[in-house]
Design an enzyme around this catalytic site. Structure first.
Site, mmCIF file in Angstrom:
data_model
loop_
_atom_site.group_PDB
_atom_site.id
_atom_site.type_symbol
_atom_site.label_atom_id
_atom_site.label_comp_id
_atom_site.label_asym_id
_atom_site.label_seq_id
_atom_site.Cartn_x
_atom_site.Cartn_y
_atom_site.Cartn_z
ATOM 1 N N LYS A 116 14.811 3.337 3.303
ATOM 2 C CA LYS A 116 15.347 2.264 4.158
ATOM 3 C C LYS A 116 15.369 0.924 3.432
ATOM 4 O O LYS A 116 16.262 0.106 3.665
ATOM 5 C CB LYS A 116 14.567 2.177 5.479
ATOM 6 N N CYS A 150 9.577 3.989 3.442
ATOM 7 C CA CYS A 150 9.887 2.711 2.792
ATOM 8 C C CYS A 150 11.080 2.758 1.850
ATOM 9 O O CYS A 150 12.090 2.106 2.110
ATOM 10 C CB CYS A 150 8.660 2.205 2.048
ATOM 11 N N LEU A 176 0.824 -1.203 0.000
ATOM 12 C CA LEU A 176 0.000 0.000 0.000
ATOM 13 C C LEU A 176 0.860 1.255 0.000
ATOM 14 O O LEU A 176 2.010 1.249 0.434
ATOM 15 C CB LEU A 176 -0.964 0.006 1.189
ATOM 16 N N GLY A 206 11.336 9.753 -0.790
ATOM 17 C CA GLY A 206 11.495 9.825 0.663
ATOM 18 C C GLY A 206 10.531 8.843 1.281
ATOM 19 O O GLY A 206 10.130 7.868 0.642
ATOM 20 N N ASN A 215 10.236 -2.452 -4.380
ATOM 21 C CA ASN A 215 10.545 -1.093 -3.923
ATOM 22 C C ASN A 215 11.831 -0.568 -4.557
ATOM 23 O O ASN A 215 11.931 0.595 -4.917
ATOM 24 C CB ASN A 215 10.651 -1.058 -2.392
HETATM 25 N N1 LIG Z 1 4.143 2.884 5.670
HETATM 26 C C1 LIG Z 1 4.029 2.338 4.478
HETATM 27 O O1 LIG Z 1 3.608 2.974 3.509
HETATM 28 C C2 LIG Z 1 4.405 0.897 4.264
HETATM 29 C C3 LIG Z 1 4.031 0.268 3.081
HETATM 30 C C4 LIG Z 1 4.376 -1.071 2.894
HETATM 31 C C5 LIG Z 1 5.104 -1.744 3.864
HETATM 32 N N2 LIG Z 1 5.485 -1.083 4.997
HETATM 33 C C6 LIG Z 1 6.224 -1.848 5.998
HETATM 34 O O2 LIG Z 1 5.311 -2.206 7.026
HETATM 35 C C7 LIG Z 1 5.951 -2.194 8.310
HETATM 36 C C8 LIG Z 1 5.215 -1.240 9.239
HETATM 37 O O3 LIG Z 1 5.335 0.061 8.704
HETATM 38 P P1 LIG Z 1 4.484 1.287 9.265
HETATM 39 O O4 LIG Z 1 4.771 2.455 8.386
HETATM 40 O O5 LIG Z 1 3.096 0.850 9.494
HETATM 41 O O6 LIG Z 1 5.221 1.482 10.672
HETATM 42 P P2 LIG Z 1 4.812 2.470 11.870
HETATM 43 O O7 LIG Z 1 6.078 2.912 12.470
HETATM 44 O O8 LIG Z 1 3.835 3.485 11.374
HETATM 45 O O9 LIG Z 1 4.023 1.525 12.883
HETATM 46 C C9 LIG Z 1 4.611 0.468 13.564
HETATM 47 C C10 LIG Z 1 3.818 0.239 14.839
HETATM 48 O O10 LIG Z 1 4.297 -0.942 15.468
HETATM 49 C C11 LIG Z 1 4.257 -0.723 16.873
HETATM 50 N N3 LIG Z 1 5.121 -1.705 17.538
HETATM 51 C C12 LIG Z 1 6.465 -1.733 17.612
HETATM 52 N N4 LIG Z 1 6.882 -2.810 18.299
HETATM 53 C C13 LIG Z 1 5.764 -3.495 18.650
HETATM 54 C C14 LIG Z 1 5.542 -4.713 19.352
HETATM 55 N N5 LIG Z 1 6.551 -5.432 19.809
HETATM 56 N N6 LIG Z 1 4.273 -5.104 19.541
HETATM 57 C C15 LIG Z 1 3.235 -4.371 19.072
HETATM 58 N N7 LIG Z 1 3.398 -3.216 18.392
HETATM 59 C C16 LIG Z 1 4.640 -2.795 18.186
HETATM 60 C C17 LIG Z 1 4.679 0.710 17.037
HETATM 61 O O11 LIG Z 1 4.291 1.232 18.290
HETATM 62 C C18 LIG Z 1 3.943 1.360 15.867
HETATM 63 O O12 LIG Z 1 2.661 1.831 16.232
HETATM 64 C C19 LIG Z 1 7.393 -1.802 8.030
HETATM 65 O O13 LIG Z 1 8.158 -2.962 7.888
HETATM 66 C C20 LIG Z 1 7.314 -1.065 6.705
HETATM 67 O O14 LIG Z 1 8.518 -1.132 5.982
HETATM 68 C C21 LIG Z 1 5.130 0.203 5.220
#
Ligand SMILES: NC(=O)c1ccc[n+]([C@@H]2O[C@H](COP(=O)([O-])OP(=O)(O)OC[C@H]3O[C@@H](n4cnc5c(N)ncnc54)[C@H](O)[C@@H]3O)[C@@H](O)[C@H]2O)c1
Length: 444
Positions: free
Chosen positions: A264, A261, A154, A258, A209
């Protein structure tokens, strides 16, 4: 109706939980951040994402979506446990897996019935096996479980629609039956389901990505050449995009990629390559071009204004892209910091990211709208291509600026129109409009 636990309520976890609830499942979303969970229980969204508040409210009211900080409560009835915690950049560019490890351990500690652990976080190849090892180390063979990789694609800003209408769903597991059960959950999405092994699924996410980031750095390199030779990169990209082998997406020259995703993930893939003995030359170039692109804005301002000391620069947009409040790796941060270091006064406006930006940029003066931002500025820089900036009354803006200089870091304006309004205009790679070293009448 299936029982699902979603671990982590960030951009991915909250969307995943709310969307699966909307598809008729019973979902418990868990986070270790108590403040986030408290807010969600009161109907306050911890992130800005169009349509999210209504989606959450509807499903909470229907009794399909709830929030907790208790692993015991989240896992109690779960058939599926989605891990959607952050995997930020580690000290050497690797993905930091500490949150995935904590999540896996916490699931294992309360597990008393069979569950399918579905990893949605973006993780290095081999992490699925490692998660299985963590759970097995704590539970032995007392409770059967499987691990499935289901990477998320997404985009913030259109996350709900992307989740509900994905181009494909990738599922990877050594346990085909488990992957097929996760596939069943996705059947209402009526999309292509690709079932493969765990490591290949993990790699598909990084490769996707990295490819998109490569397209952005590619067009930025072409933009820089366009400036040098007197061509317009916007038209070049349009012309290229009609080729079906190329397509139009991700060919917008600008200030570089930026967000949470691409930066990193490209770094983590390059790191993974190096530790396995492969030098990722292309990925290295992609990252170098991206870093240089941000500094282009500052060099262009120097070219237009000379010494930046004491000059007032207005930044239109702070979020790393439109329709999000996410400031992670936003080009605005590097640009604002470089301008401040050069002694400039930096002002900024963003429709939704100002609160998040204040934390990262305490020395930037935040303003309430683009017109207030422009007052007394020596130059305005379009940093984020929010739609509302495309319809600004530029004539009004010009009147209040100290110098009518517009640096269009996202190429949202028609250069001729902006010139006609009396601005000095610079875009990114718009050499045809007299910005580069040559003009259209120069002989090749
Ligand atoms: N943001 C994006 O657009 C996107 C898109 C595709 C994939 N991703 C991937 O998805 C993953 C999550 O990204 P995000 O942007 O949602 O991250 P985020 O930082 O917005 O959210 C992560 C959440 O996990 C929680 N958390 C951390 N440790 C925890 C634990 N042990 N137990 C329960 N909760 C815990 C944090 O408090 C936080 O609320 C990453 O690996 C990212 O690379 C993100």
């Amino acid at each position: 109706m299936r029982n699902i636990a979603v671990i982590g309520v960030g951009y991915v976890g909250l969307i995943t939980g709310a969307c699966f609830a909307d598809l008729g499942n019973r979902v418990v979303c868990l986070d270790i951040n108590e403040e986030k969970i408290e807010k969600l229980k009161r109907g306050i969204m911890p992130i800005y994402e169009p349509g999210l508040e209504e989606l959450v409210e509807r499903n909470v009211r229907a009794g399909r979506l709830s929030f907790t900080t208790s692993y015991a409560e989240a896992i109690r009835d779960a058939e599926f446990a989605f891990i959607a915690v952050g995997t930020p950049e580690g000290v050497d560019g690797e993905a930091d897996l500490r949150y995935v490890q904590m999540a896996a351990e916490s699931i294992a500690d309360v597990l008393d019935h069979p569950v399918i652990i579905v990893n949605k976080s973006t993780v290095p190849v081999g992490t699925g096996d490692w998660v299985a090892d963590i759970v097995r180390a704590r539970r032995g063979n007392s409770v059967p479980f499987s691990v499935v990789s289901c990477p998320e694609f997404l985009r913030e800003g259109s996350a709900i629609s992307d989740f509900m209408h994905p181009d494909r769903v990738i599922l990877g597991s050594l346990d085909r039956e488990a992957a097929e059960k996760v596939a069943q959950l996705h059947l209402p999405l009526r999309t292509t389901l690709v079932i493969t092994d765990l490591r290949t699924a993990e790699m598909i996410k990084y490769a996707s990505n990295a490819f998109l980031a490569t397209r952005i750095s590619f067009i930025n390199e072409i933009a820089n050449i366009c400036e040098a030779v007197g061509a317009d990169v916007k038209e070049v990209a349009t012309g290229m995009g009609y080729d079906k082998r190329i397509g139009h997406a991700f060919l917008d020259a600008g200030l570089g990629y930026g967000g949470s995703c691409f930066p990193k993930d490209v770094k983590a893939l390059a790191h993974m390559a190096v530790i396995h003995g492969h030098q990722p030359q292309l990925l290295d170039a992609v990252m170098d071009i991206n870093a240089a692109q941000r500094q282009q804005a500052v060099s262009k301002l120097r070219g237009l204004l000379g010494d930046l000391h004491g000059k007032t620069i207005g930044l239109l947009g702070l979020a790393f892209k439109p329709n999000t409040d996410d400031m992670r790796e936003a080009p605005s941060v590097a640009i604002a910091q470089a301008l401040l270091a050069a002694g400039a006064h930096v002002r900024a406006y963003d429709p939704v990211a100002i609160d998040n930006a204040r934390r990262e940029l305490p020395d930037v003066t935040m303003t309430t709208d683009p017109y207030t931002l422009a007052e007394g500025c020596d130059a305005l820089v379009v940093v984020t291509e929010w739609n509302e900036f495309k319809q600004l009354d530029l004539a009004r803006i010009r009147q209040t600026m100290r110098q009518p200089i517009l640096l269009d870091g996202r190429n949202i304006y028609d250069p001729d129109m902006v010139h006609r309004l009396g601005f000095t205009y610079r875009g990114m790679g718009r050499g045809y409009h007299g910005e580069g070293n040559t003009t259209r009448t120069d002989a090749p």
